[in-house]
Design a protein around this motif. Sequence first.
Motif, PDB file in Angstrom:
ATOM      1  N   GLN A 138       7.082  -6.413   0.514  1.00 45.81           N
ATOM      2  CA  GLN A 138       5.791  -6.715  -0.459  1.00 45.81           C
ATOM      3  C   GLN A 138       6.368  -7.466  -1.611  1.00 45.81           C
ATOM      4  OE1 GLN A 138       3.303  -3.368  -0.955  1.00 45.81           O
ATOM      5  NE2 GLN A 138       2.662  -3.275   1.301  1.00 45.81           N
ATOM      6  N   VAL A 139       5.736  -8.749  -1.805  1.00 43.87           N
ATOM      7  CA  VAL A 139       6.369  -9.456  -3.137  1.00 43.87           C
ATOM      8  C   VAL A 139       4.935 -10.029  -3.790  1.00 43.87           C
ATOM      9  CG1 VAL A 139       8.652  -9.867  -2.041  1.00 43.87           C
ATOM     10  CG2 VAL A 139       6.881 -11.537  -1.796  1.00 43.87           C
ATOM     11  N   PRO A 140       5.145 -10.199  -5.018  1.00 42.47           N
ATOM     12  CA  PRO A 140       3.834 -10.565  -5.882  1.00 42.47           C
ATOM     13  C   PRO A 140       3.915 -12.532  -5.576  1.00 42.47           C
ATOM     14  CG  PRO A 140       5.581 -10.166  -7.166  1.00 42.47           C
ATOM     15  CD  PRO A 140       5.798  -9.592  -5.929  1.00 42.47           C
ATOM     16  N   GLU A 141       2.830 -13.065  -5.412  1.00 46.37           N
ATOM     17  CA  GLU A 141       3.044 -14.473  -5.188  1.00 46.37           C
ATOM     18  C   GLU A 141       3.299 -15.221  -6.693  1.00 46.37           C
ATOM     19  OE1 GLU A 141      -1.155 -16.068  -4.961  1.00 46.37           O
ATOM     20  OE2 GLU A 141      -1.815 -14.838  -6.560  1.00 46.37           O
ATOM     21  N   LYS A 223       5.379  -9.666   3.001  1.00 42.95           N
ATOM     22  CA  LYS A 223       3.929  -9.618   2.598  1.00 42.95           C
ATOM     23  C   LYS A 223       3.681 -10.215   1.218  1.00 42.95           C
ATOM     24  CE  LYS A 223      -0.263  -7.070   2.898  1.00 42.95           C
ATOM     25  NZ  LYS A 223      -0.756  -5.600   2.916  1.00 42.95           N
ATOM     26  N   VAL A 224       3.120 -11.235   0.933  1.00 39.78           N
ATOM     27  CA  VAL A 224       2.679 -11.760  -0.423  1.00 39.78           C
ATOM     28  C   VAL A 224       1.673 -11.121  -0.986  1.00 39.78           C
ATOM     29  CG1 VAL A 224       2.448 -13.805  -1.809  1.00 39.78           C
ATOM     30  CG2 VAL A 224       3.851 -13.879   0.321  1.00 39.78           C
ATOM     31  N   LEU A 225       1.708 -10.513  -2.093  1.00 43.84           N
ATOM     32  CA  LEU A 225       0.425  -9.771  -2.784  1.00 43.84           C
ATOM     33  C   LEU A 225       0.021 -10.729  -3.875  1.00 43.84           C
ATOM     34  CD1 LEU A 225       2.164  -6.298  -2.939  1.00 43.84           C
ATOM     35  CD2 LEU A 225       0.490  -7.065  -1.224  1.00 43.84           C
ATOM     36  N   PRO A 226      -1.267 -10.426  -4.205  1.00 42.82           N
ATOM     37  CA  PRO A 226      -1.856 -11.123  -5.462  1.00 42.82           C
ATOM     38  C   PRO A 226      -1.265 -10.443  -6.623  1.00 42.82           C
ATOM     39  CG  PRO A 226      -3.449  -9.702  -4.507  1.00 42.82           C
ATOM     40  CD  PRO A 226      -2.254  -9.604  -3.488  1.00 42.82           C
ATOM     41  N   THR A 227      -1.706 -11.296  -7.755  1.00 47.04           N
ATOM     42  CA  THR A 227      -0.876 -11.129  -9.188  1.00 47.04           C
ATOM     43  C   THR A 227      -1.554  -9.706  -9.538  1.00 47.04           C
ATOM     44  OG1 THR A 227      -1.030 -13.294  -9.649  1.00 47.04           O
ATOM     45  CG2 THR A 227      -0.921 -11.721 -11.512  1.00 47.04           C
ATOM     46  N   PRO A 228      -0.584  -8.778  -9.883  1.00 47.92           N
ATOM     47  CA  PRO A 228      -0.845  -7.448 -10.209  1.00 47.92           C
ATOM     48  C   PRO A 228      -1.978  -7.365 -11.188  1.00 47.92           C
ATOM     49  CG  PRO A 228       1.218  -7.665 -10.888  1.00 47.92           C
ATOM     50  CD  PRO A 228       0.754  -8.919 -10.201  1.00 47.92           C
ATOM     51  N   SER A 229      -2.837  -6.308 -11.291  1.00 48.77           N
ATOM     52  CA  SER A 229      -3.909  -6.347 -12.449  1.00 48.77           C
ATOM     53  C   SER A 229      -3.175  -5.219 -13.441  1.00 48.77           C
ATOM     54  CB  SER A 229      -5.098  -6.030 -11.833  1.00 48.77           C
ATOM     55  OG  SER A 229      -4.832  -4.498 -11.125  1.00 48.77           O
ATOM     56  N   GLY A 230      -2.383  -4.469 -13.065  1.00 50.77           N
ATOM     57  CA  GLY A 230      -1.928  -3.479 -14.316  1.00 50.77           C
ATOM     58  C   GLY A 230      -0.310  -3.608 -14.377  1.00 50.77           C
TER      59      GLY A 230
END
Length: 786
Positions: A138-141, A223-230
């Motif tokens: 899992q990696v952020p976009e 898996k590309v994850l959205p930008t983290p919120s925290g």
Amino acid sequence: MVLLGLMVLLFALVVSDLYSLPWFINVSESQGPGTILHSFSFNCSSSTPTLELLNVQPPTTFFNPPSLTRWQGIYVGKVTLSSSARLDALAVNHYKLQLRFTCGNRVMEGPLSVDVQRDPGHIQCVGRFASPAGEIIQVPETVTPGARLYTLLLPGLELQGAQMNIISAQDPPHFPGPFSINEQGWLRAPSQGLKGQAQKVFQLQILVSFGQGHHCHGMMMVKVLPTPSGQVSFLKQAQNVTIPENWVPGSEVVQVRARGFDVRYEILSPVPSPLFSIGRTDGIVRTTAPLQAARAIGAAITRVQVKAFEHLQPWTSAELDFTVNVRPVNRWPPRCLPALLVTQIPETAPMGTVLNTLTCADTDFADVTLDYQLWFHSPPGSASLHLRDKTLEVNATLDCDTPGACFQHAASILVLDGGQPQMTTEVPVLVMVTPVNEFSPACAPLTFWVREDARPHTLLGSVVGTDMDYPHNSIKYYIPGGPATFAVDPLSGKVHLLGPLDYEQQRLYRLTVLLIDHSQDQDPTRHRSGSCTITIEVEDVNDHAPECDPPFQELTIYTPLGRSIEVTKVSCWIPQEPQRLAFSYSIMGGNSQSRFSLQGAVLVHNDFVLGPPWPEPPCTYELLIRVADAGPSIPHLSTTATITVHLFPWSTSTVATSNHRTTVPSMMPPLLMKNTEAFWQPEPWFVVVLTATGALLLLALGWLLSRLLCRLAKVLQAPSKPAQALLLNSIQRTEGSVEGFMEAPRMEMSQAPSSIISLHFDGRAQDSRTGRDYLFNTRTGSPRWL
């Protein structure tokens, strides 16, 4: 592995008193389920034994409970890998299994250390990467274009120079750009970045090639994850941790905690991490291998970088650096070669002789200085050995020639290190001093005295040999080439008489006694010899009786009245000892009326009778003369000489005639007659012939004798001058033929014609000795033998 197992088994059987020490085995990570790791052999006859696996550190299910079977009276236990075993030296390279063996009331418990070794030829795609679902990343976009997203770790990958390629299609519009992976397993994001690719999953099939024709496949899902919120942050920042090196694998080093939602942890540096691992969910850093190897690989001080990230948004992360200091611990005593020092030296070894040199090393500290000490056990306080640094030498002169001196020297060399706590190794020392035959046996000259009449096997004395080598009485005695008259006992040295001695033949013996030692050297064939001279003096013993020549005499003498006449002289001597001339003489028997006496060796007839002429007829005396040796030698031996004496008295006689009287002087010297008889023993056949011839001759002689007797009777009744003359001539012829006359009367026929005419034999007798008949004159005693 099988050879190593057999060596460990042999060690366990032989050194039974060290059963509590741990076993160490090495196993390759290529070994699969069912592999036998170790075999144990036990003796148990009291009851049915049991073998249990108590625990495994670090905890795992890779090991089956040990089995125990009986084979040829011995119980054999085996430890094998379970069906779930997947050994990975990079993940965990050391396991510790605690085992317990029970046999009745006897319980043995000990650890089994299993070291997992890297296998350069064993490379495989393992884990979730090789599963059909693949490894999910899992990696952020917002990841940086070309950033390293993941590191693919395969066992032995870095040793084989493997090539990795993404073989699945990455064509747009499904992919913003191609992902890439290099030979180190680093998966990098596309150079265009992943912006706008949130919630997308990219499936990458990767081919791993190594060697010639060796490869494997794996799957990775990005898996590309959205930008983290925290945000993720650690509760504590930089910290240093110090741990001892004797911690077992799986020990907790430190626990890091991060603030965030569903936080996961991983070690960013060092990669790979050979000594430490971190719990993915709890953040506990644990050891994965024995820390003794930390100094060997330069990891005594390790800087660890830990990353904390949210599980659902891995790009939301934080990093923490801390330092782990591995503190050395003195765990092992020094190791020495040889572990047991056994040697032997001869007693003549000079001072300073090197017996052995120890080679010791401390496995905990390579540069430590070791201390060596020598302790004696038996004999205590011995000064024969000396330890110079780590070299064992002969310190004093060794001697095996005193009782109890040549024994085994038992000692111990203690080797101490300088660590904390201080560890000590004891090297048993056994030095056997062997004897050397250094000295020759010797004995002092001796003189023995022995009587010449000593019997065989008489003990004369003992030769006492001395030898400075121990044992001092290991001597054998010999008489080389000596006379058969004497012998020496080979063991005791006693000298015995074997044969008869004769003082007259040999009075002195000189014997050389040879001494040969034995059992005084390590080499049983090495002997030394010596000799000494013994003198044997024979003491004279009177053992030869006198001998007389002749031993028997028969004499006929005429003795006058009232005079002493010398009869004969006894001639005696000792042929074996001609130098002995002193003898004593005595009449033992036959001397009736004490007519005879001895004047030394001369036999004398004594006649002191006074009165009228002797009227008795002639008499015979058989005298026994005892001849004994005289002098200081005892006992006095004697012999007996027999002398038979026929006495005829000689006196004045007259014959009455018609015209005148003829007087024979009364003092005429006696006439001695000696008769010697010879003895001859013919052959038997000759005796038979002679007997037959003699019988015929006797018949003829008997007839002739009867005729002569008749004529003689007529002559005696009417004597005439011619007859008397004839008789006188016959007497003179007879007297002239007899041997041994001492004196003969000198008478001339012309001066005494009346005496010849008046000679008349009026008596007849028989000699008691010879049995011969003779005639005699009763007045004068003159005899005539028939």
